[in-house]
Design a protein around this motif. Structure first.
Motif, PDB file in Angstrom:
ATOM      1  N   TYR A 191     -14.280   8.128 -13.632  1.00 30.35           N
ATOM      2  CA  TYR A 191     -14.582   8.103 -12.044  1.00 30.35           C
ATOM      3  C   TYR A 191     -13.470   8.138 -11.236  1.00 30.35           C
ATOM      4  N   HIS A 192     -13.607   9.052 -10.188  1.00 34.19           N
ATOM      5  CA  HIS A 192     -12.574   9.193  -9.328  1.00 34.19           C
ATOM      6  C   HIS A 192     -12.984   8.859  -7.872  1.00 34.19           C
ATOM      7  N   ALA A 193     -12.072   8.366  -7.259  1.00 39.19           N
ATOM      8  CA  ALA A 193     -12.334   8.088  -5.847  1.00 39.19           C
ATOM      9  C   ALA A 193     -11.211   8.310  -4.770  1.00 39.19           C
ATOM     10  N   ARG A 194     -11.314   8.875  -3.628  1.00 42.48           N
ATOM     11  CA  ARG A 194     -10.424   8.995  -2.716  1.00 42.48           C
ATOM     12  C   ARG A 194     -10.438   8.027  -1.473  1.00 42.48           C
ATOM     13  N   LEU A 232     -17.872   5.806  -2.885  1.00 43.75           N
ATOM     14  CA  LEU A 232     -16.585   6.559  -3.027  1.00 43.75           C
ATOM     15  C   LEU A 232     -16.273   7.249  -4.491  1.00 43.75           C
ATOM     16  N   TYR A 233     -16.732   6.379  -5.437  1.00 43.74           N
ATOM     17  CA  TYR A 233     -16.528   6.961  -6.695  1.00 43.74           C
ATOM     18  C   TYR A 233     -17.458   7.803  -7.363  1.00 43.74           C
ATOM     19  N   GLN A 234     -16.976   9.062  -7.831  1.00 41.78           N
ATOM     20  CA  GLN A 234     -17.920   9.787  -8.348  1.00 41.78           C
ATOM     21  C   GLN A 234     -17.414  10.077  -9.776  1.00 41.78           C
ATOM     22  N   ARG A 235     -18.285  10.291 -10.823  1.00 44.47           N
ATOM     23  CA  ARG A 235     -17.840  10.329 -12.384  1.00 44.47           C
ATOM     24  C   ARG A 235     -17.672  11.740 -12.579  1.00 44.47           C
ATOM     25  N   ASP A 292       0.996  -1.066   0.006  1.00 44.61           N
ATOM     26  CA  ASP A 292       0.091  -0.091  -0.033  1.00 44.61           C
ATOM     27  C   ASP A 292       0.917   1.379   0.056  1.00 44.61           C
ATOM     28  N   ARG A 293       1.435   1.667  -1.430  1.00 46.85           N
ATOM     29  CA  ARG A 293       2.207   2.659  -1.217  1.00 46.85           C
ATOM     30  C   ARG A 293       2.009   3.517  -2.490  1.00 46.85           C
ATOM     31  N   PHE A 294       0.900   3.209  -3.215  1.00 46.34           N
ATOM     32  CA  PHE A 294       0.748   4.374  -4.453  1.00 46.34           C
ATOM     33  C   PHE A 294      -0.224   5.534  -3.912  1.00 46.34           C
ATOM     34  N   ASP A 295       0.114   6.486  -4.905  1.00 49.00           N
ATOM     35  CA  ASP A 295      -0.608   7.784  -4.560  1.00 49.00           C
ATOM     36  C   ASP A 295      -1.868   7.524  -5.585  1.00 49.00           C
ATOM     37  N   LEU A 296      -1.494   6.784  -6.673  1.00 49.79           N
ATOM     38  CA  LEU A 296      -2.920   6.588  -7.724  1.00 49.79           C
ATOM     39  C   LEU A 296      -2.854   5.442  -8.323  1.00 49.79           C
ATOM     40  N   ILE A 297      -4.194   4.733  -8.513  1.00 48.67           N
ATOM     41  CA  ILE A 297      -4.198   3.541  -9.307  1.00 48.67           C
ATOM     42  C   ILE A 297      -5.090   3.976 -10.543  1.00 48.67           C
ATOM     43  N   GLU A 317     -10.843  -2.490  -3.725  1.00 51.40           N
ATOM     44  CA  GLU A 317      -9.591  -3.146  -3.737  1.00 51.40           C
ATOM     45  C   GLU A 317      -8.460  -2.117  -4.102  1.00 51.40           C
ATOM     46  N   PHE A 318      -8.780  -1.465  -5.093  1.00 50.62           N
ATOM     47  CA  PHE A 318      -7.782  -0.399  -5.889  1.00 50.62           C
ATOM     48  C   PHE A 318      -7.447   0.575  -4.699  1.00 50.62           C
ATOM     49  N   LEU A 319      -8.402   0.981  -3.617  1.00 51.30           N
ATOM     50  CA  LEU A 319      -8.055   1.782  -2.600  1.00 51.30           C
ATOM     51  C   LEU A 319      -7.427   1.211  -1.275  1.00 51.30           C
ATOM     52  N   SER A 320      -7.105   0.000  -1.573  1.00 48.36           N
ATOM     53  CA  SER A 320      -6.439  -0.880  -0.531  1.00 48.36           C
ATOM     54  C   SER A 320      -4.848  -0.571  -0.810  1.00 48.36           C
TER      55      SER A 320
END
Length: 218
Positions: free
Chosen positions: A213-216, A186-189, A142-147, A164-167
């Motif tokens: 879509y973007h999620a944080r 969490l995902y907004q278009r 778990d070290r990435f800024d963006l998937i 899982e992407f946000l994991s």
């Protein structure tokens, strides 16, 4: 320019006389090794059809969502500048290569298919960029800024991957031309983009409209 022999051999085993050719992607500065569109414009034998369905060469196409993401990152490099990025289900590597071009600090192209990894390597070389590689997303820290994710969620059975992407990343940017509403809190278009698959598969017009879509992480 000669196509990478390992990829050309693998494609030939699927489609006989199919050829990989370097293709300039429209409205970008990128090039990819893609299956020759003229060769696709024919009837496939039953055996070829069986082989394609069993082991589709996704990596030999630039899918609409990948092209859309590449253009988007070129226009809005702040999404990736100075960041550690993982390109999930990388295929040809187009999204990851675009991220490097837009100033990412590090990009990992991640795909289960060894041929896709080979395609990413060949396409990175073709564009003069460096990628790192992974065949197991769940082995990554778990070290990435963006998937980055492009045209992976075409099957709604894949939607649990959104969590899982946000994991593994603080944020996710997901482009898809098939699924119009993730119905995930969490995902907004954030954008509707226009692109097409290369070579042209004469897909329905609706598949040229790519939802972004973007999620944080909460």
């Amino acid at each position: 320019m000669i196509a990478p022999l390992d990829l050309q051999r693998a494609l030939g085993e699927l489609l006989g006389d199919a050829q990989l050719v370097p293709v300039a992607l429209p409205d970008t500065e990128l090039k990819l090794w893609l299956i020759d569109g003229d060769n696709m414009d024919r009837a496939f034998s039953p055996e070829e059809t069986r082989r394609i369905l069993h082991e589709p060469p996704y990596w030999s196409f630039c899918w609409a969502s990948g092209l859309a993401v590449a253009r988007y990152l070129a226009a809005f490099p702040q999404w990736v500048e100075g960041k550690r990025v993982l390109d999930f289900g990388a295929g040809s590597g187009v999204a990851g290569i675009a991220a490097v071009k837009a100033g990412a600090l590090e990009v990992v192209a991640c795909d289960l298919d060894p041929l896709a990894i080979a395609a990413c390597q060949a396409n990175a070389e073709l564009n003069g960029v460096h990628l790192n590689y992974s065949t197991d997303f769940f082995a990554e820290a778990d070290r990435f800024d963006l998937i980055l994710v492009a045209d992976v969620l075409y099957d709604r059975a894949n939607l649990p991957l959104l969590d899982e992407f946000l994991s593994r990343g603080q944020e996710a940017l997901v482009a898809d031309s098939r699924v119009r509403d993730f119905r995930h809190p969490l995902y907004q278009r954030i954008e509707m983009l226009e692109a097409m698959t290369l070579p042209d598969l004469a897909e329905p017009e609706e598949f040229r409209h790519v939802s972004l879509y973007h999620a944080r992480r909460g």
